[in-house]
Design an enzyme around this catalytic site. Structure first.
Site, PDB file in Angstrom:
ATOM      1  CG  HIS A  85       2.101   7.569 -45.309  1.00 15.82           C
ATOM      2  ND1 HIS A  85       1.819   7.856 -46.641  1.00 15.82           N
ATOM      3  CD2 HIS A  85       2.042   8.762 -44.654  1.00 15.82           C
ATOM      4  CE1 HIS A  85       1.616   9.152 -46.774  1.00 15.82           C
ATOM      5  NE2 HIS A  85       1.735   9.735 -45.597  1.00 15.82           N
ATOM      6  CG  PHE A  86      -2.265   4.484 -41.292  1.00 11.79           C
ATOM      7  CD1 PHE A  86      -3.617   4.799 -41.223  1.00 11.79           C
ATOM      8  CD2 PHE A  86      -1.892   3.344 -41.995  1.00 11.79           C
ATOM      9  CE1 PHE A  86      -4.573   4.004 -41.847  1.00 11.79           C
ATOM     10  CE2 PHE A  86      -2.834   2.536 -42.623  1.00 11.79           C
ATOM     11  CZ  PHE A  86      -4.178   2.877 -42.547  1.00 11.79           C
TER      12      PHE A  86
END
Length: 437
Positions: free
Chosen positions: A239-240
């Site tokens: 994830h970012f």
């Protein structure tokens, strides 16, 4: 075996204590597991090709606007909807925020809500690459109400928006979800190919997707960040993070010295006069080339077990990469007690200059010198940073000798002031270090 205690961020209302005997997924609570996914629908935004991202598409001599305002309506609009529905753990808009006086303009926020509800679990800090563990919390366990929309890199010259599209389990979608413990307004998570259950490690396709999102937002105050394992990622599911903050980060204002330009036109510079040593990637004959160069660099760091943070800035045109060693030093008992008492873990936002403080006394007594001292604990020593750069340049097929001759300065600040810029010595990899979160 060295152990330290740390409090992770709770990003979802369904994030549970992993020591709980109940590790089942779904059970009718509308998650992303197989038990609840059938029939699930979510808006889909398919962005235009990167070469035309951020520009109006001209068809028949007429400029076409995007089908929906990506940042204002989808990201911030849907985030605001979830805020009104009471899905967040606290009201981040009520958190006190100020700019710390000084040359760099560090931003301090008092956010006492982020460290509540401690959750004990084991997390290794000496391994950047770790296998995905479905028994730990991951993003297939979030509630569908926490999802905002699906996001994909399109192949057309104009963006497309579909207000209600099925979540296709056979073609794992990339989704944007809220962070229920937000740092700032519009704090969201970009989760590439969520159902593929990818561990927290950079790959070429996922980083390019993040650049697509930054470009589509078309606003320099919307940034994306990434934390590797060992650099304060708290969930081992790719994830970012992203949020909107209408002021420049100190990292973005730091001066830098050009080191090399790759064959594809990507300029790599070394940051100067900043508490954390790092690299700036920009330019390139295309954003694809920029993304590939940074991806190759990240893969090199991952394979060499070097923790790092990434800030995607200026609508995807600038990428800052900072290798760091704070968690390793913390595990070895080599972080100063004064810094440890703040309970601040310098992840990407802190390293960028947005200091999220958990104690009122730290907020009220915040100074540029204290911010610098905290971040300097995360920095590699000059000698170790050079060793890491040599690994990087070898991996991307470039020589660092060019940079020793050029010395071209860019992004030089014309501000006054001085702080202690002493960095830390090099540290080897801690053996069998665990973090008790």
């Amino acid at each position: 075996m060295l152990k330290i205690k740390r409090v992770p961020t709770v990003v979802s209302n369904y994030q549970k204590d992993e020591s709980s005997a109940d590790v089942s997924v779904g059970c009718g609570r509308n998650c992303l597991g197989a038990c609840c996914l059938n029939g699930a629908r979510l808006p889909l935004y398919s962005c235009k090709k990167l070469e035309t991202s951020g520009e109006k598409v001209v068809v028949n001599n007429e400029a076409r606007e995007p089908p929906v305002a990506f940042l204002e309506s989808l990201v911030l609009g849907e985030w605001e909807d979830r805020f009104q529905r009471g899905l967040f753990r606290y009201d981040v808009t009520a958190c006190e925020t100020k700019v710390i006086p000084g040359k760099y303009g560090f931003v301090a926020q008092l956010n006492e809500g982020r460290h509540l509800k401690k959750r004990p679990t084991e997390f290794r800090v000496d391994k950047v690459l770790q296998s995905f563990d479905g028994n730990k919390f991951n993003f297939t366990k979030v509630g569908q109400e926490e999802l905002l929309f699906q996001f994909e890199a399109g192949e057309d010259d104009e963006a497309q928006f579909f207000p209600c599209m099925p979540l296709d389990a056979e073609n794992s979608p990339s989704v944007v979800a809220i962070n229920v413990s937000p740092i700032e307004y519009g704090h969201v998570l970009l989760i590439p190919r969520v159902l593929d259950c990818l561990p927290q490690r950079i790959d070429h396709k996922s980083l390019l997707l993040a650049l697509h999102m930054a470009s589509e937002a078309a606003n320099p105050y919307f940034r994306l960040g990434y934390n590797s394992l060992g650099a304060f990622a708290t969930i081992n599911h790719l994830h970012f993070q992203a949020y909107y903050l209408a002021m420049p980060f100190p990292l973005e204002k730091a001066s830098s010295k050009k080191m090399i330009t790759t064959d594809n036109g990507v300029k790599i510079s070394e940051l100067l006069n900043y508490p954390v040593r790092g690299l700036l990637f920009e330019g390139g004959n295309s954003m694809q080339y920029l993304s590939d160069t940074v991806s190759d660099t990240c893969v090199c760091l991952q394979n060499n077990n070097i923790p790092f943070n990434i800030l995607i800035s200026d609508c995807g045109r600038q990428i800052f990469l900072m290798p760091q060693c704070y968690a390793e030093k913390q595990a070895l008992g080599e972080v100063s007690p004064e810094v440890l008492e703040t309970q601040v873990n310098p992840a990407v936002w802190e390293i960028s200059g947005h200091m999220v403080l958990k104690r009122k006394e730290d907020y009220e007594g915040a100074t540029e010198e204290k911010a610098w001292r905290l971040l300097a604990e995360a920095s590699l020593s000059e000698e170790r940073f050079k060793e890491v750069n040599d690994l990087i340049f070898e991996a991307i097929g470039c020589s660092n000798q060019e940079g020793k001759l050029e010395g071209t300065k860019v992004h030089q600040q014309n501000t006054n002031g001085s702080v202690n810029q002493t960095s830390n010595r090099s540290h080897g990899t801690a053996s069998e270090c665990l973090v008790l979160q």
